[in-house]
Design a protein around this motif. Structure first.
Motif, PDB file in Angstrom:
ATOM      1  N   GLY A 105       0.801  -1.224   0.000  1.00  0.00           N
ATOM      2  CA  GLY A 105       0.000   0.000   0.000  1.00  0.00           C
ATOM      3  C   GLY A 105       0.827   1.264   0.000  1.00  0.00           C
ATOM      4  O   GLY A 105       0.433   2.276   0.585  1.00  0.00           O
ATOM      5  N   VAL A 106       1.977   1.227  -0.685  1.00  0.00           N
ATOM      6  CA  VAL A 106       2.919   2.356  -0.661  1.00  0.00           C
ATOM      7  C   VAL A 106       2.488   3.415  -1.671  1.00  0.00           C
ATOM      8  O   VAL A 106       2.039   3.103  -2.774  1.00  0.00           O
ATOM      9  N   GLY A 107       2.671   4.692  -1.318  1.00  0.00           N
ATOM     10  CA  GLY A 107       2.367   5.795  -2.232  1.00  0.00           C
ATOM     11  C   GLY A 107       2.901   7.102  -1.696  1.00  0.00           C
ATOM     12  O   GLY A 107       3.530   7.163  -0.645  1.00  0.00           O
ATOM     13  N   GLY A 108       2.634   8.179  -2.425  1.00  0.00           N
ATOM     14  CA  GLY A 108       3.027   9.509  -1.987  1.00  0.00           C
ATOM     15  C   GLY A 108       4.166  10.090  -2.810  1.00  0.00           C
ATOM     16  O   GLY A 108       4.698   9.464  -3.721  1.00  0.00           O
ATOM     17  N   ASN A 109       4.514  11.346  -2.486  1.00  0.00           N
ATOM     18  CA  ASN A 109       5.539  12.089  -3.224  1.00  0.00           C
ATOM     19  C   ASN A 109       6.490  12.794  -2.263  1.00  0.00           C
ATOM     20  O   ASN A 109       6.087  13.196  -1.159  1.00  0.00           O
ATOM     21  N   GLN A 110       7.730  12.963  -2.734  1.00  0.00           N
ATOM     22  CA  GLN A 110       8.668  13.888  -2.085  1.00  0.00           C
ATOM     23  C   GLN A 110       8.859  15.076  -3.011  1.00  0.00           C
ATOM     24  O   GLN A 110       9.222  14.916  -4.176  1.00  0.00           O
ATOM     25  N   ARG A 111       8.614  16.267  -2.483  1.00  0.00           N
ATOM     26  CA  ARG A 111       8.808  17.500  -3.248  1.00  0.00           C
ATOM     27  C   ARG A 111       9.763  18.400  -2.471  1.00  0.00           C
ATOM     28  O   ARG A 111       9.571  18.636  -1.279  1.00  0.00           O
ATOM     29  N   THR A 112      10.797  18.880  -3.171  1.00  0.00           N
ATOM     30  CA  THR A 112      11.789  19.755  -2.550  1.00  0.00           C
ATOM     31  C   THR A 112      11.876  21.044  -3.351  1.00  0.00           C
ATOM     32  O   THR A 112      11.981  21.010  -4.588  1.00  0.00           O
ATOM     33  N   TYR A 113      11.817  22.162  -2.662  1.00  0.00           N
ATOM     34  CA  TYR A 113      11.996  23.458  -3.317  1.00  0.00           C
ATOM     35  C   TYR A 113      12.884  24.313  -2.429  1.00  0.00           C
ATOM     36  O   TYR A 113      12.861  24.210  -1.199  1.00  0.00           O
ATOM     37  N   GLY A 114      13.707  25.134  -3.061  1.00  0.00           N
ATOM     38  CA  GLY A 114      14.671  25.884  -2.268  1.00  0.00           C
ATOM     39  C   GLY A 114      15.221  27.085  -2.991  1.00  0.00           C
ATOM     40  O   GLY A 114      14.939  27.346  -4.165  1.00  0.00           O
ATOM     41  N   VAL A 115      16.065  27.822  -2.271  1.00  0.00           N
ATOM     42  CA  VAL A 115      16.759  28.999  -2.778  1.00  0.00           C
ATOM     43  C   VAL A 115      18.244  28.794  -2.512  1.00  0.00           C
ATOM     44  O   VAL A 115      18.637  28.466  -1.388  1.00  0.00           O
ATOM     45  N   MET A 116      19.082  29.001  -3.550  1.00  0.00           N
ATOM     46  CA  MET A 116      20.514  28.757  -3.439  1.00  0.00           C
ATOM     47  C   MET A 116      21.297  29.965  -3.945  1.00  0.00           C
ATOM     48  O   MET A 116      20.838  30.694  -4.832  1.00  0.00           O
ATOM     49  N   VAL A 117      22.484  30.154  -3.383  1.00  0.00           N
ATOM     50  CA  VAL A 117      23.460  31.116  -3.898  1.00  0.00           C
ATOM     51  C   VAL A 117      24.646  30.305  -4.422  1.00  0.00           C
ATOM     52  O   VAL A 117      25.238  29.517  -3.688  1.00  0.00           O
ATOM     53  N   ASN A 118      24.976  30.499  -5.706  1.00  0.00           N
ATOM     54  CA  ASN A 118      26.009  29.705  -6.363  1.00  0.00           C
ATOM     55  C   ASN A 118      27.193  30.569  -6.784  1.00  0.00           C
ATOM     56  O   ASN A 118      27.020  31.743  -7.147  1.00  0.00           O
ATOM     57  N   ALA A 119      28.376  29.990  -6.759  1.00  0.00           N
ATOM     58  CA  ALA A 119      29.581  30.585  -7.339  1.00  0.00           C
ATOM     59  C   ALA A 119      30.078  29.639  -8.426  1.00  0.00           C
ATOM     60  O   ALA A 119      30.201  28.431  -8.192  1.00  0.00           O
ATOM     61  N   ILE A 120      30.341  30.177  -9.625  1.00  0.00           N
ATOM     62  CA  ILE A 120      30.643  29.343 -10.785  1.00  0.00           C
ATOM     63  C   ILE A 120      31.884  29.874 -11.494  1.00  0.00           C
ATOM     64  O   ILE A 120      32.043  31.088 -11.661  1.00  0.00           O
ATOM     65  N   ALA A 121      32.750  28.960 -11.912  1.00  0.00           N
ATOM     66  CA  ALA A 121      33.935  29.290 -12.706  1.00  0.00           C
ATOM     67  C   ALA A 121      33.717  28.800 -14.135  1.00  0.00           C
ATOM     68  O   ALA A 121      33.434  27.626 -14.360  1.00  0.00           O
ATOM     69  N   ASP A 122      33.825  29.714 -15.110  1.00  0.00           N
ATOM     70  CA  ASP A 122      33.727  29.371 -16.529  1.00  0.00           C
ATOM     71  C   ASP A 122      35.128  29.128 -17.075  1.00  0.00           C
ATOM     72  O   ASP A 122      36.037  29.950 -16.868  1.00  0.00           O
ATOM     73  N   LEU A 123      35.306  28.036 -17.805  1.00  0.00           N
ATOM     74  CA  LEU A 123      36.609  27.656 -18.345  1.00  0.00           C
ATOM     75  C   LEU A 123      36.607  27.788 -19.866  1.00  0.00           C
ATOM     76  O   LEU A 123      35.588  27.539 -20.520  1.00  0.00           O
ATOM     77  N   ASP A 124      37.737  28.191 -20.431  1.00  0.00           N
ATOM     78  CA  ASP A 124      37.867  28.331 -21.884  1.00  0.00           C
ATOM     79  C   ASP A 124      38.995  27.428 -22.365  1.00  0.00           C
ATOM     80  O   ASP A 124      40.175  27.774 -22.240  1.00  0.00           O
ATOM     81  N   PRO A 125      38.675  26.248 -22.923  1.00  0.00           N
ATOM     82  CA  PRO A 125      39.725  25.361 -23.427  1.00  0.00           C
ATOM     83  C   PRO A 125      40.258  25.758 -24.792  1.00  0.00           C
ATOM     84  O   PRO A 125      41.086  25.063 -25.367  1.00  0.00           O
ATOM     85  N   GLY A 126      39.761  26.876 -25.339  1.00  0.00           N
ATOM     86  CA  GLY A 126      40.249  27.353 -26.623  1.00  0.00           C
ATOM     87  C   GLY A 126      39.568  26.745 -27.831  1.00  0.00           C
ATOM     88  O   GLY A 126      40.060  26.887 -28.948  1.00  0.00           O
ATOM     89  N   LEU A 127      38.428  26.083 -27.642  1.00  0.00           N
ATOM     90  CA  LEU A 127      37.724  25.467 -28.764  1.00  0.00           C
ATOM     91  C   LEU A 127      36.907  26.471 -29.561  1.00  0.00           C
ATOM     92  O   LEU A 127      36.618  26.256 -30.727  1.00  0.00           O
ATOM     93  N   GLY A 128      36.476  27.547 -28.917  1.00  0.00           N
ATOM     94  CA  GLY A 128      35.722  28.574 -29.614  1.00  0.00           C
ATOM     95  C   GLY A 128      34.233  28.328 -29.700  1.00  0.00           C
ATOM     96  O   GLY A 128      33.497  29.181 -30.180  1.00  0.00           O
ATOM     97  N   PHE A 129      33.743  27.150 -29.260  1.00  0.00           N
ATOM     98  CA  PHE A 129      32.310  26.871 -29.352  1.00  0.00           C
ATOM     99  C   PHE A 129      31.777  26.106 -28.145  1.00  0.00           C
ATOM    100  O   PHE A 129      30.570  25.917 -28.025  1.00  0.00           O
ATOM    101  N   LEU A 130      32.647  25.650 -27.236  1.00  0.00           N
ATOM    102  CA  LEU A 130      32.223  24.837 -26.104  1.00  0.00           C
ATOM    103  C   LEU A 130      32.949  25.325 -24.853  1.00  0.00           C
ATOM    104  O   LEU A 130      34.177  25.401 -24.843  1.00  0.00           O
ATOM    105  N   TYR A 131      32.171  25.649 -23.811  1.00  0.00           N
ATOM    106  CA  TYR A 131      32.739  26.227 -22.610  1.00  0.00           C
ATOM    107  C   TYR A 131      32.269  25.452 -21.372  1.00  0.00           C
ATOM    108  O   TYR A 131      31.120  25.565 -20.966  1.00  0.00           O
ATOM    109  N   PRO A 132      33.130  24.621 -20.778  1.00  0.00           N
ATOM    110  CA  PRO A 132      32.758  23.942 -19.528  1.00  0.00           C
ATOM    111  C   PRO A 132      32.749  24.906 -18.349  1.00  0.00           C
ATOM    112  O   PRO A 132      33.394  25.958 -18.386  1.00  0.00           O
ATOM    113  N   TYR A 133      32.011  24.533 -17.300  1.00  0.00           N
ATOM    114  CA  TYR A 133      32.021  25.323 -16.071  1.00  0.00           C
ATOM    115  C   TYR A 133      31.755  24.403 -14.892  1.00  0.00           C
ATOM    116  O   TYR A 133      31.148  23.340 -15.016  1.00  0.00           O
TER     117      TYR A 133
END
Length: 354
Positions: A105-133
Protein backbone atom coordinates in the motif's frame (compact mmCIF):
# COMPACT_ATOMS: atom_id res chain seq x y z
CA UNK A 1 46.81 47.74 -48.26
CA UNK A 2 47.07 45.09 -50.97
CA UNK A 3 48.82 42.77 -48.51
CA UNK A 4 46.10 43.30 -45.90
CA UNK A 5 43.36 42.53 -48.43
CA UNK A 6 45.12 39.36 -49.61
CA UNK A 7 45.59 38.09 -46.06
CA UNK A 8 41.95 38.74 -45.22
CA UNK A 9 40.67 36.90 -48.30
CA UNK A 10 42.94 33.91 -47.72
CA UNK A 11 42.04 33.61 -44.04
CA UNK A 12 38.29 33.89 -44.57
CA UNK A 13 38.53 31.19 -47.24
CA UNK A 14 40.06 28.54 -44.99
CA UNK A 15 38.81 29.29 -41.47
CA UNK A 16 35.17 28.28 -40.74
CA UNK A 17 32.99 30.62 -38.72
CA UNK A 18 32.67 29.28 -35.17
CA UNK A 19 30.21 30.29 -32.49
CA UNK A 20 32.06 32.05 -29.68
CA UNK A 21 31.31 33.72 -26.39
CA UNK A 22 33.25 35.56 -23.78
CA UNK A 23 32.58 34.37 -20.23
CA UNK A 24 29.52 36.27 -19.02
CA UNK A 25 30.21 39.93 -18.23
CA UNK A 26 27.19 41.52 -16.55
CA UNK A 27 23.62 40.50 -15.76
CA UNK A 28 22.12 37.23 -17.01
CA UNK A 29 19.07 34.99 -16.49
CA UNK A 30 18.51 31.29 -17.11
CA UNK A 31 15.91 28.53 -17.01
CA UNK A 32 16.58 24.77 -16.98
CA UNK A 33 14.54 21.60 -16.67
CA UNK A 34 15.33 17.92 -16.54
CA UNK A 35 15.40 14.56 -14.81
CA UNK A 36 15.88 14.08 -11.06
CA UNK A 37 16.98 10.94 -9.21
CA UNK A 38 16.64 10.71 -5.42
CA UNK A 39 19.09 8.34 -3.79
CA UNK A 40 17.56 5.49 -1.80
CA UNK A 41 16.99 7.11 1.59
CA UNK A 42 17.82 5.48 4.91
CA UNK A 43 15.15 6.42 7.44
CA UNK A 44 14.98 6.35 11.20
CA UNK A 45 11.81 6.16 13.26
CA UNK A 46 11.11 7.39 16.80
CA UNK A 47 10.42 6.57 19.56
CA UNK A 48 10.44 2.96 18.30
CA UNK A 49 13.52 2.30 16.18
CA UNK A 50 13.16 0.32 12.96
CA UNK A 51 16.72 -0.46 11.81
CA UNK A 52 17.56 -1.33 8.20
CA UNK A 53 14.69 0.81 6.88
CA UNK A 54 14.69 2.85 3.68
CA UNK A 55 12.55 4.62 1.10
CA UNK A 56 13.13 4.29 -2.68
CA UNK A 57 11.82 6.80 -5.22
CA UNK A 58 10.92 6.73 -8.89
CA UNK A 59 12.74 9.08 -11.26
CA UNK A 60 11.13 12.49 -11.31
CA UNK A 61 11.60 15.96 -12.71
CA UNK A 62 13.22 19.23 -11.74
CA UNK A 63 13.10 22.87 -12.82
CA UNK A 64 15.58 25.60 -11.95
CA UNK A 65 15.44 29.35 -12.60
CA UNK A 66 18.30 31.71 -11.90
CA UNK A 67 19.54 35.28 -12.14
CA UNK A 68 23.20 36.10 -11.90
CA UNK A 69 26.09 38.42 -12.61
CA UNK A 70 29.27 37.58 -14.49
CA UNK A 71 32.64 39.23 -13.92
CA UNK A 72 34.06 38.54 -17.40
CA UNK A 73 37.56 37.16 -17.79
CA UNK A 74 39.85 36.91 -14.79
CA UNK A 75 42.48 35.24 -17.02
CA UNK A 76 42.55 34.24 -20.71
CA UNK A 77 41.14 30.81 -19.78
CA UNK A 78 38.97 31.68 -16.74
CA UNK A 79 35.79 33.62 -15.99
CA UNK A 80 33.65 33.85 -12.85
CA UNK A 81 30.06 34.58 -11.91
CA UNK A 82 27.64 34.41 -8.99
CA UNK A 83 23.92 33.69 -9.14
CA UNK A 84 20.72 33.37 -7.14
CA UNK A 85 18.73 30.22 -7.90
CA UNK A 86 15.23 28.95 -7.22
CA UNK A 87 14.65 25.20 -7.66
CA UNK A 88 11.90 22.57 -7.49
CA UNK A 89 12.13 18.74 -7.58
CA UNK A 90 9.31 16.17 -7.55
CA UNK A 91 9.63 12.37 -7.14
CA UNK A 92 7.09 9.64 -6.36
CA UNK A 93 7.66 7.01 -3.68
CA UNK A 94 8.42 3.61 -5.21
CA UNK A 95 9.12 1.35 -2.24
CA UNK A 96 9.32 1.44 1.57
CA UNK A 97 11.09 -1.20 3.64
CA UNK A 98 10.91 -1.34 7.43
CA UNK A 99 13.28 -3.76 9.13
CA UNK A 100 14.10 -5.00 5.59
CA UNK A 101 10.42 -5.95 5.08
CA UNK A 102 8.83 -4.53 1.96
CA UNK A 103 5.63 -2.66 2.84
CA UNK A 104 2.35 -2.83 0.95
CA UNK A 105 0.00 0.00 0.00
CA UNK A 106 2.92 2.36 -0.66
CA UNK A 107 2.37 5.80 -2.23
CA UNK A 108 3.03 9.51 -1.99
CA UNK A 109 5.54 12.09 -3.22
CA UNK A 110 8.67 13.89 -2.08
CA UNK A 111 8.81 17.50 -3.25
CA UNK A 112 11.79 19.75 -2.55
CA UNK A 113 12.00 23.46 -3.32
CA UNK A 114 14.67 25.88 -2.27
CA UNK A 115 16.76 29.00 -2.78
CA UNK A 116 20.51 28.76 -3.44
CA UNK A 117 23.46 31.12 -3.90
CA UNK A 118 26.01 29.70 -6.36
CA UNK A 119 29.58 30.59 -7.34
CA UNK A 120 30.64 29.34 -10.78
CA UNK A 121 33.94 29.29 -12.71
CA UNK A 122 33.73 29.37 -16.53
CA UNK A 123 36.61 27.66 -18.34
CA UNK A 124 37.87 28.33 -21.88
CA UNK A 125 39.72 25.36 -23.43
CA UNK A 126 40.25 27.35 -26.62
CA UNK A 127 37.72 25.47 -28.76
CA UNK A 128 35.72 28.57 -29.61
CA UNK A 129 32.31 26.87 -29.35
CA UNK A 130 32.22 24.84 -26.10
CA UNK A 131 32.74 26.23 -22.61
CA UNK A 132 32.76 23.94 -19.53
CA UNK A 133 32.02 25.32 -16.07
CA UNK A 134 32.06 24.08 -12.49
CA UNK A 135 30.73 25.49 -9.26
CA UNK A 136 28.90 24.98 -6.02
CA UNK A 137 26.20 26.54 -3.92
CA UNK A 138 24.61 26.78 -0.51
CA UNK A 139 21.14 27.79 0.56
CA UNK A 140 17.90 26.66 2.20
CA UNK A 141 15.40 24.05 1.09
CA UNK A 142 11.95 22.86 2.12
CA UNK A 143 11.24 19.12 1.74
CA UNK A 144 7.63 17.95 1.71
CA UNK A 145 6.45 14.36 2.11
CA UNK A 146 2.96 14.49 0.67
CA UNK A 147 0.73 11.50 1.34
CA UNK A 148 3.66 9.14 1.93
CA UNK A 149 2.01 5.96 3.19
CA UNK A 150 2.37 2.26 3.68
CA UNK A 151 -0.09 -0.40 4.72
CA UNK A 152 -2.83 1.37 2.74
CA UNK A 153 -3.18 4.37 5.11
CA UNK A 154 -1.70 7.85 4.87
CA UNK A 155 1.18 8.05 7.34
CA UNK A 156 3.24 11.18 6.57
CA UNK A 157 2.04 14.55 5.31
CA UNK A 158 4.56 17.06 6.60
CA UNK A 159 7.24 19.59 5.56
CA UNK A 160 10.65 20.29 7.08
CA UNK A 161 13.26 22.90 6.10
CA UNK A 162 17.01 22.66 6.29
CA UNK A 163 20.40 23.85 5.07
CA UNK A 164 21.04 22.77 1.45
CA UNK A 165 24.20 22.39 -0.62
CA UNK A 166 25.10 21.40 -4.18
CA UNK A 167 27.90 20.83 -6.68
CA UNK A 168 27.54 21.87 -10.33
CA UNK A 169 29.27 20.72 -13.55
CA UNK A 170 28.10 21.87 -16.96
CA UNK A 171 28.77 22.76 -20.59
CA UNK A 172 27.72 25.95 -22.39
CA UNK A 173 27.33 26.28 -26.17
CA UNK A 174 26.73 29.87 -27.37
CA UNK A 175 24.20 30.49 -30.13
CA UNK A 176 26.05 32.75 -32.52
CA UNK A 177 22.88 33.96 -34.26
CA UNK A 178 21.56 35.47 -30.99
CA UNK A 179 24.34 37.33 -29.13
CA UNK A 180 24.18 36.57 -25.40
CA UNK A 181 22.12 33.36 -25.74
CA UNK A 182 23.63 29.96 -24.88
CA UNK A 183 22.43 26.37 -24.46
CA UNK A 184 23.50 24.83 -21.14
CA UNK A 185 23.64 21.17 -20.07
CA UNK A 186 24.31 20.44 -16.39
CA UNK A 187 24.71 17.79 -13.75
CA UNK A 188 24.00 18.74 -10.12
CA UNK A 189 24.43 16.88 -6.88
CA UNK A 190 21.94 18.47 -4.48
CA UNK A 191 21.43 17.56 -0.83
CA UNK A 192 20.03 18.79 2.47
CA UNK A 193 20.69 18.06 6.09
CA UNK A 194 18.51 15.32 7.57
CA UNK A 195 14.81 16.16 7.65
CA UNK A 196 12.26 15.09 10.29
CA UNK A 197 8.59 14.50 9.58
CA UNK A 198 5.54 13.84 11.76
CA UNK A 199 3.95 10.39 11.38
CA UNK A 200 0.24 9.72 11.85
CA UNK A 201 -1.72 6.53 12.48
CA UNK A 202 1.31 4.38 13.30
CA UNK A 203 1.41 2.85 16.83
CA UNK A 204 4.81 3.33 18.46
CA UNK A 205 6.12 5.74 15.78
CA UNK A 206 5.43 9.49 15.69
CA UNK A 207 8.56 10.82 13.92
CA UNK A 208 10.59 9.72 10.90
CA UNK A 209 14.03 11.07 9.93
CA UNK A 210 15.20 10.95 6.30
CA UNK A 211 18.15 12.09 4.21
CA UNK A 212 17.62 13.89 0.91
CA UNK A 213 20.31 13.49 -1.78
CA UNK A 214 19.59 14.13 -5.46
CA UNK A 215 21.30 13.61 -8.81
CA UNK A 216 19.83 16.07 -11.32
CA UNK A 217 20.43 16.22 -15.10
CA UNK A 218 19.35 19.48 -16.73
CA UNK A 219 19.23 21.30 -20.06
CA UNK A 220 18.13 24.85 -20.73
CA UNK A 221 18.96 28.35 -21.88
CA UNK A 222 20.95 31.25 -20.45
CA UNK A 223 20.72 34.82 -21.73
CA UNK A 224 23.30 37.48 -20.93
CA UNK A 225 22.16 41.08 -21.32
CA UNK A 226 24.18 43.72 -23.12
CA UNK A 227 26.00 41.42 -25.56
CA UNK A 228 26.20 43.02 -29.00
CA UNK A 229 27.41 41.48 -32.25
CA UNK A 230 30.82 42.60 -33.46
CA UNK A 231 30.67 45.59 -35.78
CA UNK A 232 31.00 44.91 -39.51
CA UNK A 233 34.42 45.58 -40.96
CA UNK A 234 34.99 49.16 -42.02
CA UNK A 235 34.78 49.69 -45.78
CA UNK A 236 38.14 50.03 -47.48
CA UNK A 237 39.04 53.64 -48.17
CA UNK A 238 39.15 54.80 -51.76
CA UNK A 239 42.67 54.56 -53.17
CA UNK A 240 44.49 57.86 -53.18
CA UNK A 241 45.80 59.15 -56.49
CA UNK A 242 48.94 60.55 -54.88
CA UNK A 243 51.39 60.27 -53.31
CA UNK A 244 52.75 56.83 -54.11
CA UNK A 245 51.16 53.99 -52.08
CA UNK A 246 52.58 53.51 -48.59
CA UNK A 247 54.69 50.46 -47.88
CA UNK A 248 53.02 48.24 -45.26
CA UNK A 249 54.58 45.45 -43.17
CA UNK A 250 52.82 43.09 -40.79
CA UNK A 251 54.58 41.68 -37.71
CA UNK A 252 52.71 38.84 -35.99
CA UNK A 253 52.85 37.75 -32.33
CA UNK A 254 52.11 34.67 -30.27
CA UNK A 255 48.97 34.57 -28.07
CA UNK A 256 49.09 37.01 -25.12
CA UNK A 257 52.73 37.94 -25.96
CA UNK A 258 54.68 41.04 -26.98
CA UNK A 259 57.95 39.13 -27.62
CA UNK A 260 59.48 39.38 -31.11
CA UNK A 261 60.04 36.12 -32.99
CA UNK A 262 62.95 35.59 -35.40
CA UNK A 263 60.59 36.05 -38.34
CA UNK A 264 59.28 39.29 -36.80
CA UNK A 265 62.84 40.67 -36.58
CA UNK A 266 63.40 39.84 -40.26
CA UNK A 267 60.29 41.79 -41.28
CA UNK A 268 61.28 44.77 -39.11
CA UNK A 269 64.76 44.74 -40.64
CA UNK A 270 63.22 44.86 -44.13
CA UNK A 271 61.01 47.82 -43.16
CA UNK A 272 63.98 49.69 -41.68
CA UNK A 273 66.07 49.08 -44.82
CA UNK A 274 63.28 50.28 -47.17
CA UNK A 275 62.39 53.43 -45.21
CA UNK A 276 65.17 55.54 -46.83
CA UNK A 277 64.47 54.08 -50.29
CA UNK A 278 60.85 55.25 -50.32
CA UNK A 279 61.87 58.55 -48.69
CA UNK A 280 59.57 57.92 -45.74
CA UNK A 281 59.17 60.97 -43.50
CA UNK A 282 56.84 59.29 -41.01
CA UNK A 283 56.64 55.68 -39.86
CA UNK A 284 53.38 54.55 -38.25
CA UNK A 285 53.76 51.65 -35.77
CA UNK A 286 50.30 50.41 -34.72
CA UNK A 287 49.67 47.46 -32.38
CA UNK A 288 46.61 45.19 -32.45
CA UNK A 289 45.25 42.14 -30.56
CA UNK A 290 42.71 39.39 -31.00
CA UNK A 291 39.38 39.51 -29.11
CA UNK A 292 40.32 37.36 -26.09
CA UNK A 293 40.13 39.31 -22.81
CA UNK A 294 38.91 42.74 -21.73
CA UNK A 295 39.23 45.96 -23.73
CA UNK A 296 41.57 47.51 -21.14
CA UNK A 297 43.90 44.49 -21.07
CA UNK A 298 44.10 44.29 -24.88
CA UNK A 299 44.69 48.04 -25.24
CA UNK A 300 47.75 47.73 -22.99
CA UNK A 301 48.94 44.58 -24.80
CA UNK A 302 48.66 46.23 -28.24
CA UNK A 303 50.77 49.19 -27.04
CA UNK A 304 53.43 46.84 -25.63
CA UNK A 305 53.63 45.14 -29.02
CA UNK A 306 53.96 48.47 -30.84
CA UNK A 307 56.75 49.59 -28.47
CA UNK A 308 58.60 46.28 -28.98
CA UNK A 309 58.58 46.84 -32.76
CA UNK A 310 59.57 50.51 -32.36
CA UNK A 311 62.54 49.53 -30.20
CA UNK A 312 63.76 47.10 -32.88
CA UNK A 313 63.34 49.77 -35.61
CA UNK A 314 65.33 52.21 -33.48
CA UNK A 315 68.05 49.60 -33.00
CA UNK A 316 68.24 49.36 -36.80
CA UNK A 317 68.75 53.09 -37.28
CA UNK A 318 65.25 54.58 -37.47
CA UNK A 319 64.95 57.62 -35.12
CA UNK A 320 62.10 57.25 -32.63
CA UNK A 321 61.15 60.87 -33.38
CA UNK A 322 60.20 59.71 -36.88
CA UNK A 323 57.71 57.14 -35.53
CA UNK A 324 54.05 57.45 -34.53
CA UNK A 325 53.45 54.65 -31.99
CA UNK A 326 49.87 53.66 -31.08
CA UNK A 327 47.86 50.72 -29.74
CA UNK A 328 44.37 49.87 -31.03
CA UNK A 329 43.49 46.86 -28.83
CA UNK A 330 40.92 44.66 -30.61
CA UNK A 331 39.01 47.55 -32.24
CA UNK A 332 40.51 47.09 -35.74
CA UNK A 333 40.77 43.34 -36.45
CA UNK A 334 42.39 42.18 -39.67
CA UNK A 335 40.02 39.20 -39.65
CA UNK A 336 36.57 40.11 -38.23
CA UNK A 337 35.55 37.66 -35.49
CA UNK A 338 33.17 37.46 -32.57
CA UNK A 339 34.39 38.16 -29.05
CA UNK A 340 36.90 35.78 -27.39
CA UNK A 341 38.37 34.27 -30.58
CA UNK A 342 42.10 33.46 -30.74
CA UNK A 343 42.69 34.66 -34.31
CA UNK A 344 46.46 34.69 -35.13
CA UNK A 345 46.06 37.24 -37.96
CA UNK A 346 44.73 39.82 -35.49
CA UNK A 347 47.75 39.57 -33.12
CA UNK A 348 49.94 41.97 -35.08
CA UNK A 349 51.77 45.29 -35.42
CA UNK A 350 51.42 47.22 -38.68
CA UNK A 351 54.41 49.23 -39.90
CA UNK A 352 53.43 51.83 -42.50
CA UNK A 353 56.08 53.90 -44.27
CA UNK A 354 54.69 57.27 -45.36
Amino acid sequence: MKLRTALLAATMGVVPALASAQPVDGLYIGLMGGYNIVQDTDIGTRPTANPNSEVSFDGGWAIIGRIGYGFGRLAPWLGARVELEGNYRDNSVDEIRLNRVRQTGVGGNQRTYGVMVNAIADLDPGLGFLYPYVGGGVGWAWTNWDGVRWGGAQRVDDTDNNFAFQGIAGLSVPIDAVPGLAINAEYRFFGTLQNEFAVRNTPGVNRVEADNYNHTFLIGLRYAFGVTPPPPPAPAPAPAAAPAPARTYLVFFDFDSAALTDRAREIIAEAAANAPRVQATRIEVTGHTDTVGTAAYNQALSLRRANAVAAELERRGIPRSQMVITGRGFTQPLVPTGPNVREPQNRRVEIVLR
